[in-house]
Scaffold this motif. Structure first.
Motif, PDB file in Angstrom:
ATOM      1  N   UNK A   1       8.809   3.400 -14.417  1.00  0.00           N
ATOM      2  CA  UNK A   1       7.858   5.078 -14.973  1.00  0.00           C
ATOM      3  C   UNK A   1       7.762   6.058 -14.526  1.00  0.00           C
ATOM      4  N   UNK A   2       7.725   6.036 -12.857  1.00  0.00           N
ATOM      5  CA  UNK A   2       7.848   7.605 -12.579  1.00  0.00           C
ATOM      6  C   UNK A   2       9.122   7.956 -12.790  1.00  0.00           C
TER       7      UNK A   2
ATOM      8  N   UNK B   1       0.777  -1.068  -0.157  1.00  0.00           N
ATOM      9  CA  UNK B   1      -0.186   0.017  -0.070  1.00  0.00           C
ATOM     10  C   UNK B   1       0.990   1.140  -0.176  1.00  0.00           C
ATOM     11  N   UNK B   2       1.520   1.411   0.426  1.00  0.00           N
ATOM     12  CA  UNK B   2       2.771   2.578   0.903  1.00  0.00           C
ATOM     13  C   UNK B   2       3.026   2.890  -0.730  1.00  0.00           C
ATOM     14  N   UNK B   3       4.214   1.954  -1.110  1.00  0.00           N
ATOM     15  CA  UNK B   3       4.562   1.854  -2.380  1.00  0.00           C
ATOM     16  C   UNK B   3       3.721   2.496  -3.230  1.00  0.00           C
ATOM     17  N   UNK B   4       2.493   1.943  -3.859  1.00  0.00           N
ATOM     18  CA  UNK B   4       1.457   2.390  -4.701  1.00  0.00           C
ATOM     19  C   UNK B   4       1.474   3.518  -4.029  1.00  0.00           C
ATOM     20  N   UNK B   5       1.393   4.249  -2.985  1.00  0.00           N
ATOM     21  CA  UNK B   5       1.082   5.437  -2.275  1.00  0.00           C
ATOM     22  C   UNK B   5       1.449   6.881  -3.296  1.00  0.00           C
ATOM     23  N   UNK B   6       3.416   6.193  -2.696  1.00  0.00           N
ATOM     24  CA  UNK B   6       4.118   6.711  -3.197  1.00  0.00           C
ATOM     25  C   UNK B   6       3.922   7.242  -4.943  1.00  0.00           C
ATOM     26  N   UNK B   7       4.033   6.270  -5.755  1.00  0.00           N
ATOM     27  CA  UNK B   7       4.009   5.635  -7.132  1.00  0.00           C
ATOM     28  C   UNK B   7       2.882   6.863  -7.259  1.00  0.00           C
ATOM     29  N   UNK B   8       1.766   7.192  -7.298  1.00  0.00           N
ATOM     30  CA  UNK B   8       0.117   7.341  -7.561  1.00  0.00           C
ATOM     31  C   UNK B   8       0.517   9.108  -7.195  1.00  0.00           C
ATOM     32  N   UNK B   9       1.269   9.719  -6.136  1.00  0.00           N
ATOM     33  CA  UNK B   9       1.540  11.067  -5.478  1.00  0.00           C
ATOM     34  C   UNK B   9       2.697  11.209  -6.333  1.00  0.00           C
ATOM     35  N   UNK B  10       4.034  10.227  -6.935  1.00  0.00           N
ATOM     36  CA  UNK B  10       4.529  10.739  -7.604  1.00  0.00           C
ATOM     37  C   UNK B  10       3.815  11.445  -8.904  1.00  0.00           C
ATOM     38  N   UNK B  11       3.465  10.329  -9.344  1.00  0.00           N
ATOM     39  CA  UNK B  11       2.884  10.313 -11.292  1.00  0.00           C
ATOM     40  C   UNK B  11       1.934  11.591 -10.961  1.00  0.00           C
ATOM     41  N   UNK B  12       1.396  12.005 -10.366  1.00  0.00           N
ATOM     42  CA  UNK B  12       0.273  13.184  -9.740  1.00  0.00           C
ATOM     43  C   UNK B  12       1.039  14.298 -10.101  1.00  0.00           C
ATOM     44  N   UNK B  13       2.312  14.458  -9.634  1.00  0.00           N
ATOM     45  CA  UNK B  13       3.093  16.014  -9.600  1.00  0.00           C
ATOM     46  C   UNK B  13       3.451  15.990 -10.420  1.00  0.00           C
ATOM     47  N   UNK B  14       4.144  15.163 -11.006  1.00  0.00           N
ATOM     48  CA  UNK B  14       4.756  14.873 -12.648  1.00  0.00           C
ATOM     49  C   UNK B  14       3.580  15.732 -13.493  1.00  0.00           C
ATOM     50  N   UNK B  15       2.520  15.025 -14.055  1.00  0.00           N
ATOM     51  CA  UNK B  15       1.251  14.974 -14.867  1.00  0.00           C
ATOM     52  C   UNK B  15       0.967  16.683 -14.710  1.00  0.00           C
ATOM     53  N   UNK B  16       0.883  17.551 -12.837  1.00  0.00           N
ATOM     54  CA  UNK B  16       0.947  18.630 -12.890  1.00  0.00           C
ATOM     55  C   UNK B  16       1.418  19.559 -14.182  1.00  0.00           C
ATOM     56  N   UNK B  17       3.374  19.298 -13.728  1.00  0.00           N
ATOM     57  CA  UNK B  17       4.670  20.012 -14.287  1.00  0.00           C
ATOM     58  C   UNK B  17       3.679  19.568 -15.997  1.00  0.00           C
ATOM     59  N   UNK B  18       3.928  18.562 -16.095  1.00  0.00           N
ATOM     60  CA  UNK B  18       3.394  18.553 -17.810  1.00  0.00           C
ATOM     61  C   UNK B  18       2.431  19.368 -18.414  1.00  0.00           C
ATOM     62  N   UNK B  19       1.692  19.296 -17.393  1.00  0.00           N
ATOM     63  CA  UNK B  19       0.396  20.451 -18.098  1.00  0.00           C
ATOM     64  C   UNK B  19       0.700  22.280 -17.742  1.00  0.00           C
TER      65      UNK B  19
END
Length: 336
Positions: free
Chosen positions: A319-320, A182-200
């Motif tokens: 990938x993240x 759960x902790x690893x998935x949560x970290x991956x999801x948070x980092x992915x969301x942050x990158x997508x915001x930067x790309x937008x």
């Protein structure tokens, strides 16, 4: 094999089956790439055929259970260097069936289905089952993917990090460390969301890319990323158009075709593997600068070349990190 709806349902089933921080309830039943698995207890040992699975196991704190590894593209993640040094490497590339079985492990995890699928180059899943060893294939290699088509398989839907999350979650279940999953998935999801915001925020206008992994020979067509694999997912998330439209995982495409598409950026794989000459990123750079066709692309002339960890171009927890590297490069290129 699975639509996004089915994937979401499977992940939901995992979440409801195990309340947060609850131990795994055995026997644990899983459907894995078309094979039903039952675990009566957590495995005490595992052989990991594929760097992606190995690094998931290490990230879940299960390094002491890994008795052998194989199929490596790059160095292990730096935080696991000491741990990995004490784990036997059965082969840099494809191990033999005998070497895997000799470890007498309770489980074999596999990154690529073609290693142990119906035409498995190591063995079939049935052959492993016959000697009493269950096999687990990372879901990213079979969700919405036909591994009988194309040299590395063909995808019917775009790769999604959900398939990586599912592999993390299921391995955490199998080994009774669900909270670490759960902790690893949560970290991956948070980092992915942050990158997508930067790309937008980059507001790129019709920027495009090609990802060059390797080539069987330097003077023949390169292996580049198809439209629906992990690099395709990265491009979609970052607002880049893939100039390669094939659904094959890693099709060969001529430099003439790539040059006509004239991608805004070129992404090169860096790796320690040396199966082909083009595995060496310096060889790739030399060809781009010297080839009469490739050297004329705008990305080459303007040095819009990104060097990316080769393993991060395949489905994995890296990938993240690849997204993070790419968005930094895109910020510097200013493709608006």
């Amino acid at each position: 094999m699975h639509t996004k709806t089915v994937k979401a349902a499977l992940l939901g089933a995992v979440a409801f089956a195990l309340p947060a921080h609850a131990d795994t309830a055995y026997p644990l039943n899983l459907s894995n790439c078309g094979v039903d698995l039952t675990f009566e207890e957590a495995p005490e040992s595992v052989v990991s055929v594929g760097q992606a699975g190995t690094e998931i196991l290490y990230s879940l704190g299960l390094g002491d259970k890994v008795t052998g590894t194989a199929v490596w593209f790059t160095s292990v993640l730096p935080e696991f260097a000491d741990l990995n040094a004490d784990v036997e490497r059965l082969a840099d590339n494809d191990p033999s069936f005998e070497s895997v079985v000799a470890k007498r492990s309770d489980l074999v995890t596999v990154q690529y289905e073609w290693h142990i699928g119906p035409q498995g180059i190591i063995a079939t899943r049935e052959q492993f089952s016959d000697v009493g060893i269950p096999t687990y294939v990372l879901p990213a290699d079979c969700w919405a993917k036909d591994n009988t088509r194309g040299s590395d398989g063909t995808r019917s839907a775009l790769f999604d990090m959900e398939s990586i999350h599912a592999g993390v979650t299921e391995l955490a279940q199998i080994f009774n460390v669900p909270e670490k999953g759960e902790a690893l998935v949560a970290d991956l999801m948070a980092r992915e969301a942050a990158v997508i915001d930067k790309a937008k925020a980059l507001d790129m206008a019709d920027a495009s890319a090609v990802f060059w992994f390797s080539s069987a020979e330097m003077d023949i067509d390169p292996y580049v990323a198809g439209a629906k694999g992990a690099p395709g997912y990265m491009m979609e998330k970052l607002g880049l158009r893939n100039v390669v439209e094939s659904d094959e995982e890693w099709p060969t495409v001529s430099w003439e075709s790539i040059a006509r598409a004239n991608p805004s950026i070129i992404v090169l794989a860096r790796m320690e593997r040396r199966r082909f000459s083009a595995d060496d990123v310096e060889e790739k750079l030399e060809l781009l600068k010297s080839d009469p066709v490739a050297s004329q692309m705008d990305a080459v002339k303007n040095d819009r070349i990104v060097i990316l960890d080769g393993h991060s171009m395949d489905p994995s927890i890296r990938n993240v990190a690849a997204l993070e590297t790419l968005v930094e490069a895109l910020q510097a290129f200013d493709l608006r």
